[in-house]
Design a protein around this motif. Structure first.
Motif, mmCIF file in Angstrom:
data_model
loop_
_atom_site.group_PDB
_atom_site.id
_atom_site.type_symbol
_atom_site.label_atom_id
_atom_site.label_comp_id
_atom_site.label_asym_id
_atom_site.label_seq_id
_atom_site.Cartn_x
_atom_site.Cartn_y
_atom_site.Cartn_z
ATOM 1 N N ALA A 1 0.837 -1.207 0.000
ATOM 2 C CA ALA A 1 0.000 0.000 0.000
ATOM 3 C C ALA A 1 0.872 1.257 0.000
ATOM 4 O O ALA A 1 0.574 2.242 -0.701
ATOM 5 N N LEU A 2 1.963 1.232 0.762
ATOM 6 C CA LEU A 2 2.874 2.381 0.801
ATOM 7 C C LEU A 2 3.604 2.552 -0.532
ATOM 8 O O LEU A 2 3.893 3.676 -0.948
ATOM 9 N N ALA A 3 3.878 1.433 -1.212
ATOM 10 C CA ALA A 3 4.526 1.506 -2.523
ATOM 11 C C ALA A 3 3.630 2.215 -3.533
ATOM 12 O O ALA A 3 4.115 2.943 -4.413
ATOM 13 N N GLU A 4 2.321 2.034 -3.406
ATOM 14 C CA GLU A 4 1.389 2.723 -4.307
ATOM 15 C C GLU A 4 1.432 4.231 -4.074
ATOM 16 O O GLU A 4 1.333 5.020 -5.027
ATOM 17 N N ILE A 5 1.592 4.631 -2.810
ATOM 18 C CA ILE A 5 1.702 6.060 -2.512
ATOM 19 C C ILE A 5 3.002 6.615 -3.085
ATOM 20 O O ILE A 5 3.039 7.701 -3.666
ATOM 21 N N ALA A 6 4.083 5.847 -2.935
ATOM 22 C CA ALA A 6 5.378 6.279 -3.462
ATOM 23 C C ALA A 6 5.314 6.482 -4.970
ATOM 24 O O ALA A 6 5.908 7.431 -5.510
ATOM 25 N N ALA A 7 4.562 5.632 -5.649
ATOM 26 C CA ALA A 7 4.429 5.752 -7.105
ATOM 27 C C ALA A 7 3.635 6.994 -7.486
ATOM 28 O O ALA A 7 3.880 7.617 -8.531
ATOM 29 N N ALA A 8 2.692 7.393 -6.620
ATOM 30 C CA ALA A 8 1.864 8.568 -6.905
ATOM 31 C C ALA A 8 2.593 9.871 -6.599
ATOM 32 O O ALA A 8 2.195 10.935 -7.091
ATOM 33 N N TYR A 9 3.640 9.780 -5.764
ATOM 34 C CA TYR A 9 4.445 10.954 -5.412
ATOM 35 C C TYR A 9 5.913 10.635 -5.718
ATOM 36 O O TYR A 9 6.712 10.408 -4.804
ATOM 37 N N PRO A 10 6.281 10.594 -6.991
ATOM 38 C CA PRO A 10 7.621 10.131 -7.384
ATOM 39 C C PRO A 10 8.750 10.884 -6.680
ATOM 40 O O PRO A 10 8.770 12.106 -6.648
#
Length: 281
Positions: free
Chosen positions: A85-94
């Motif tokens: 789930a945190l990886a998805e956030i990281a992808a949304a905020y490069p």
């Protein structure tokens, strides 16, 4: 409910990744993104700041911190289930979110952060107090962080801002108020969380002072305060006798009645006693 970004609502994230809160990890998830954004705003202007977050869980506060303009968020998460789930956030905020899997008590985050640094976290209940004491007692002052914006059980929050003479006043109040401006920024009821804890919560905001309010050796002050409050029902001449055979004389010399109890002594009084003991040790 308005969205703070283009990512899914947290309930959907939790369902997708099967993230039921674990009591053993002190987890209680805050799912209202409006609330997590409000907590992030309590930290002040995060533009140009690196932010340390401990225990992000599914990332509600993480998203709030990024949406509020944090230059970078370093999220330390012990529960591997939360990493996707945190990886998805990281992808949304490069390039703005770094996730480290591990125990916050065993990791040195400073290797991964660049000042100015703020710390903002919905701390897991089981490690919150220990982390706070570590952040308040670094070897050097001012510390590497400028502000702490932390969620605790309401009882712990009240201990941090308590004044002398109150039942809540103790070690946390002295250590926090000696070197910080401390205030309760907001309260949250149990029903704001999933699962609801048995107690209310509160967000405490602490701003590091450039220098301590009163001169004292940090290690001696910590020792005096811990010893005094470890036996808070005893008179100081009894609770502190292990620090010096002449403890009554030292107490009297700094204007503290030997028959007083710890909760009656101000931060300034404890600092004066620490200086006195340092000079005669």
């Amino acid at each position: 409910m308005a969205s703070i970004d283009t990512l899914p609502p947290l309930r959907e994230v939790i369902a997708t990744h099967d993230l039921s809160a674990k009591k053993a990890l002190g987890q209680n998830f805050l799912l209202d993104l409006n609330l997590t954004a409000k907590i992030a705003r309590q930290a002040g202007d995060l533009t140009g700041m690196d932010v340390l977050e401990v225990g992000p869980g599914p990332g509600g506060l993480t998203r709030g911190l990024l949406a509020e303009g944090a230059r970078k968020v370093l999220a330390v998460e012990k529960d591997a289930r939360c990493l996707p789930a945190l990886a998805e956030i990281a992808a949304a905020y490069p390039g703005r979110l770094e996730v480290v899997e591990g125990d916050a008590l065993a990791i040195n985050p400073l290797e991964r952060l660049t000042p100015p640094i703020a710390i903002c976290a919905n701390l897991p209940y089981n490690v919150g107090t220990e982390l706070l004491v570590r952040w308040l007692t670094p070897p050097d002052w001012p510390p590497v962080w400028t502000t702490l914006t932390l969620m605790f059980q309401k009882e712990v929050a009240e201990r941090i801002v308590a004044q002398p003479g109150s039942k809540a006043y103790g070690r946390l109040a002295v250590l926090a108020q000696w070197r910080c401006e401390a205030q309760i920024a907001m309260h949250l009821p149990p029903e704001a969380f999933t699962p609801p804890p048995k107690v209310s919560s509160a967000v405490v905001h602490l701003r590091a002072l450039d220098r301590p309010r009163f001169e004292a050796d940090a290690k001696m002050l910590e020792r005096v305060v811990a010893t005094a409050f470890n036996q808070r029902r005893k008179m100081l001449r009894a609770s502190l006798k292990g620090l010096s055979a002449q403890i009554e004389d030292h107490l009297t010399a700094v204007g503290i009645a030997p028959t007083d109890r710890a909760e009656r002594v101000s931060v300034e009084g404890f600092c004066a006693l620490a200086r006195q003991l340092s000079q005669h040790s």
